[in-house]
Each structure stands twice: as C-alpha cells, then as structure tokens.
Design a protein around this motif. Sequence first.
Motif, PDB file in Angstrom:
ATOM      1  N   SER A  28       0.819  -1.220   0.000  1.00  0.00           N
ATOM      2  CA  SER A  28       0.000   0.000   0.000  1.00  0.00           C
ATOM      3  C   SER A  28       0.849   1.266   0.000  1.00  0.00           C
ATOM      4  O   SER A  28       0.374   2.331  -0.384  1.00  0.00           O
ATOM      5  CB  SER A  28      -0.936  -0.003   1.208  1.00  0.00           C
ATOM      6  OG  SER A  28      -0.193  -0.054   2.415  1.00  0.00           O
ATOM      7  N   SER A  29       2.118   1.149   0.399  1.00  0.00           N
ATOM      8  CA  SER A  29       2.999   2.331   0.407  1.00  0.00           C
ATOM      9  C   SER A  29       3.317   2.812  -1.005  1.00  0.00           C
ATOM     10  O   SER A  29       3.756   3.946  -1.197  1.00  0.00           O
ATOM     11  CB  SER A  29       4.300   2.019   1.150  1.00  0.00           C
ATOM     12  OG  SER A  29       5.035   1.016   0.464  1.00  0.00           O
ATOM     13  N   ALA A  30       3.081   1.942  -1.992  1.00  0.00           N
ATOM     14  CA  ALA A  30       3.335   2.328  -3.385  1.00  0.00           C
ATOM     15  C   ALA A  30       2.229   3.215  -3.940  1.00  0.00           C
ATOM     16  O   ALA A  30       2.368   3.789  -5.017  1.00  0.00           O
ATOM     17  CB  ALA A  30       3.499   1.086  -4.252  1.00  0.00           C
ATOM     18  N   ASN A  46      -2.858   9.701  -7.884  1.00  0.00           N
ATOM     19  CA  ASN A  46      -2.291  10.206  -9.142  1.00  0.00           C
ATOM     20  C   ASN A  46      -3.259  11.157  -9.847  1.00  0.00           C
ATOM     21  O   ASN A  46      -3.426  11.110 -11.069  1.00  0.00           O
ATOM     22  CB  ASN A  46      -1.935   9.046 -10.077  1.00  0.00           C
ATOM     23  CG  ASN A  46      -0.895   8.122  -9.483  1.00  0.00           C
ATOM     24  OD1 ASN A  46      -0.007   8.570  -8.751  1.00  0.00           O
ATOM     25  ND2 ASN A  46      -0.996   6.847  -9.773  1.00  0.00           N
ATOM     26  N   GLY A  47      -3.916  11.998  -9.048  1.00  0.00           N
ATOM     27  CA  GLY A  47      -4.839  12.977  -9.613  1.00  0.00           C
ATOM     28  C   GLY A  47      -6.227  12.447  -9.910  1.00  0.00           C
ATOM     29  O   GLY A  47      -7.089  13.196 -10.378  1.00  0.00           O
ATOM     30  N   ILE A  48      -6.482  11.161  -9.647  1.00  0.00           N
ATOM     31  CA  ILE A  48      -7.787  10.553  -9.902  1.00  0.00           C
ATOM     32  C   ILE A  48      -8.550  10.447  -8.580  1.00  0.00           C
ATOM     33  O   ILE A  48      -8.115   9.738  -7.662  1.00  0.00           O
ATOM     34  CB  ILE A  48      -7.633   9.163 -10.537  1.00  0.00           C
ATOM     35  CG1 ILE A  48      -6.881   9.265 -11.860  1.00  0.00           C
ATOM     36  CG2 ILE A  48      -8.994   8.504 -10.740  1.00  0.00           C
ATOM     37  CD1 ILE A  48      -6.483   7.923 -12.432  1.00  0.00           C
ATOM     38  N   PHE A 107      -6.947  -1.013  -1.999  1.00  0.00           N
ATOM     39  CA  PHE A 107      -7.891  -1.461  -0.990  1.00  0.00           C
ATOM     40  C   PHE A 107      -7.203  -1.598   0.369  1.00  0.00           C
ATOM     41  O   PHE A 107      -7.757  -1.210   1.409  1.00  0.00           O
ATOM     42  CB  PHE A 107      -8.517  -2.788  -1.415  1.00  0.00           C
ATOM     43  CG  PHE A 107      -9.549  -3.305  -0.461  1.00  0.00           C
ATOM     44  CD1 PHE A 107     -10.573  -2.479   0.000  1.00  0.00           C
ATOM     45  CD2 PHE A 107      -9.521  -4.622  -0.021  1.00  0.00           C
ATOM     46  CE1 PHE A 107     -11.545  -2.955   0.881  1.00  0.00           C
ATOM     47  CE2 PHE A 107     -10.479  -5.100   0.858  1.00  0.00           C
ATOM     48  CZ  PHE A 107     -11.490  -4.268   1.312  1.00  0.00           C
ATOM     49  N   ALA A 108      -5.978  -2.125   0.368  1.00  0.00           N
ATOM     50  CA  ALA A 108      -5.227  -2.252   1.618  1.00  0.00           C
ATOM     51  C   ALA A 108      -5.002  -0.881   2.254  1.00  0.00           C
ATOM     52  O   ALA A 108      -5.056  -0.738   3.485  1.00  0.00           O
ATOM     53  CB  ALA A 108      -3.895  -2.947   1.362  1.00  0.00           C
ATOM     54  N   LEU A 109      -4.767   0.129   1.421  1.00  0.00           N
ATOM     55  CA  LEU A 109      -4.581   1.481   1.941  1.00  0.00           C
ATOM     56  C   LEU A 109      -5.876   2.017   2.550  1.00  0.00           C
ATOM     57  O   LEU A 109      -5.868   2.604   3.642  1.00  0.00           O
ATOM     58  CB  LEU A 109      -4.102   2.408   0.824  1.00  0.00           C
ATOM     59  CG  LEU A 109      -3.948   3.893   1.204  1.00  0.00           C
ATOM     60  CD1 LEU A 109      -2.873   4.064   2.267  1.00  0.00           C
ATOM     61  CD2 LEU A 109      -3.639   4.742  -0.034  1.00  0.00           C
ATOM     62  N   VAL A 110      -6.979   1.820   1.853  1.00  0.00           N
ATOM     63  CA  VAL A 110      -8.273   2.297   2.367  1.00  0.00           C
ATOM     64  C   VAL A 110      -8.597   1.637   3.702  1.00  0.00           C
ATOM     65  O   VAL A 110      -9.143   2.277   4.618  1.00  0.00           O
ATOM     66  CB  VAL A 110      -9.383   2.038   1.332  1.00  0.00           C
ATOM     67  CG1 VAL A 110     -10.761   2.307   1.931  1.00  0.00           C
ATOM     68  CG2 VAL A 110      -9.169   2.902   0.099  1.00  0.00           C
TER      69      VAL A 110
END
Length: 430
Positions: A28-30, A46-48, A107-110
Amino acid sequence: MSEFFQANAEVIERRWPALFSRLLSEDSSAIEAELTQGQGATLSINGIQLTSRHDRIHEARIQAESLPVGKPQLHVYGTGLGDLPAVLLERAGLERLYVHILNGALFALVLQLLDQRQWLQDPRVELLYAGDLPDICTPFFALPAEMLLADDFNAKIRDRLVSEVHLSFNNREFDPQSPFILQRLQDCLPVLLGDDDVARLFGTARDREIYVIGTGPTLEGHFQRLAMVYAQAERPLLVCVDTAYRPLREHGIVPDLVVTIDQRISFRHLPFEDSDGIPLVYLPMSDPAVLTAWKGKRYGGYSASPVYAALREQYPRGQLHVGGSVIHPAVDLAVKLGASRITLFGADFAFPMNKTHAGWNDGDLGPGVDQARHWVRDGNGQRVSTQLNFRGYLCVLERYIAAHPQVRFYNSSRAGALIAGTQFNQEFVQ
C-alpha cells in the motif's frame, strides 16, 4: 498498523482468510494518495479522485440507481471508499453482494484509513479479487476511478468491464435505421442474392488444420515461413482477413479464403486483378463495387446484428460471429468449416515492434502508434501498447474461444497480446 486496519482486518481474516493473506502482501505504500477537499473530502490517487469530494453518499446513491431493483445478486467492481456497497446493502431484497477488488494495494490502503466494517461484516457480502474469475459478472457497477486504477492482476477483467460499458456507444454507428446503412443494404442486395450462401462452406474442411491470418505486426515475421507452408502439397487451409490479403499476395502467398465485413474496405485493400479462384466471404455492409469486381466465387452471409434483421427474415443465409473486428468472423468461419485446430497469425490486438499493422504504413488502417493510450499483456508478460477498441476485440475473441472447447486454438507469436484460451504453436514461436 492503524486502528482502522486492525478492526477491518479482524473481519476480513475471519470471513476470507486466504484473501486476507493476499492483502497483507500488497504494498500500500506504493499508492501515492492525497486528501482532496471540497464540501466533503475524498482520496486522490495520481490525480484521480476515488469518489466525489462534495457528497460521497449522494454519488453512491446515483450509482446504485443504475442497478436493477429486485435482483437477488449484484456485483460491484472496485471497492472505492466503501460507499456503494454500503448503499446497496440497504436493499431489503438483496441476497448477495459480490465486491470485486480491482486494485489490491489501494484497498489495503483504504483499510488503514477508514472503517469499512459496516459492509465487510454484512453476511450478504462476498469479497474477492476480480482477476480470480475468468470473466465479468452481471448485473454490475464498475467504479469509474478504479477502472483507471486497476492493477496488473485485475487488468484483464478491467478490460472486459470497459468493453461492456462501451458496448452501446460502440454500436451507435450501426443503427438499423441509418440512411447510409439502409442504402448500403439495398445496393448490396442484388449482389447477395446472386451469390452463394456462406452456409454452403460450413463443414467442408472437417478436421482440417486452419491458419487464420490477421494483419497485426507480428505477421511480418511469418511471411517467409507461410510462403514455405503455402508451397507444400499438403498444408493447412489459409483463411485471411481483408487487410491481410494484399500483404500476403505481395509475399507470394495466395489465401484459400478471404473474409471482409467492413463498409470502408476499398479496392486499395482488396485489389481484384488477381483474385481468380479465390473465394470471398462477406457481409452485405461491404462495398458492392468491391464485391462485384472480385473474380473469385463469392459467399454472402449475415451476423446477428439488428442491422441484418429484415434481410435475415426475408432472405435466410448462414451467419458468422461478429464482435467489432474482421478477425471474429474469420475465426468463426474456420470453426464452421470444421477445423479441429486453428493457429492465429497477426492476431495481436496491440502494437508490438511499435507498429500498428503488417504490410501497411503507420496510420493507414486507423490511428497511429503515437495515439495509443492503453496496454495489454503480451505473451511474455510484458505491457504492450494498444487502443481501447483493440482490447474490446480481444475480449470478444477470448469469450468465443472459451465457448468452443472442441477446437484447439494456437497463437503464432508471443509479441502480441496474450490471448486467453490459446497455446503457442511451437512451429512458429521461438
């Protein structure tokens, strides 16, 4: 580990332990995410924007309205911030909601940033990676942001989602009531009625090996070998698409059958001068001038398109499968001829070697390489540039192959798009 992740993880680990193990391996760090503020807030990658930055729930309700009410099972592609699953679960009649992950790391980040237990712990929810299934499921809603952010593992399903979403738009030029179409069919009708039915060819090459030849760039690497095959006394049957005809003839290869369906195909693509003895298979959207000039025998047929509905009823003919590209009816013809084994040439659905087509200049048959904004995986697992419509054509062919398990399908090159359901023909693949 965040407090949110710990709480979310407990639910996922209990309900989907194998999926949880995969999520733990996601990096998720990526994911470069930032908070985007409006009347509310959302994440931008990325702006999205993942969702509306003003009213996420209102947006989710609008999205939910596009899905039919009363269906016991629904599918959501992309997890977003969990809003759409939560809204859909308000439906009393919903028995099962499948949530398909399109980007595992996202999803892991969320899960680290927001509490997702409201929908994760609902017993009606099934959570899975989209790429674990061979095709899309319906009825579905695909979150727009994650159609752009899908990771490599789920890219094949993303491509099929895009193809499905764009279907009605892509069919807009095939309005049965279009004045151009009505006139073309009227002009072509005398030719069609004077020619043989394509169904007369069906079953005439039972258990033959057939080479279906498209015009993708990898065809150029096979001209010499195909010329040698053509010279053999006993050889596979050669079925080519219209735009491959001229390059093949220039290399001394005379196809056994040529297939054309496009209204834009002209004498430039199908020169008639040396066409004696070469059968031409066509649909009646073809240019009647090109057809009548052809010296070989002609076989007319239809597709299942509504464009041909009236003709099919009044003048029955055999049908060929069409899905946007002439490669589809060419492959279907090979199957209906009776082939037990089909090898594809130039069926690249991509721009390997930084080219668009074999035997044609960049831009001759459509947008140039520099306009490619999309990608597919090639036979070596690497990304290769392509057009959006090419990805759609690939999806159609892969579904066709899956529906015909009695035929063995082979690809002649690794440089073009990897085609699910095919093996590589070791006579041609190095």
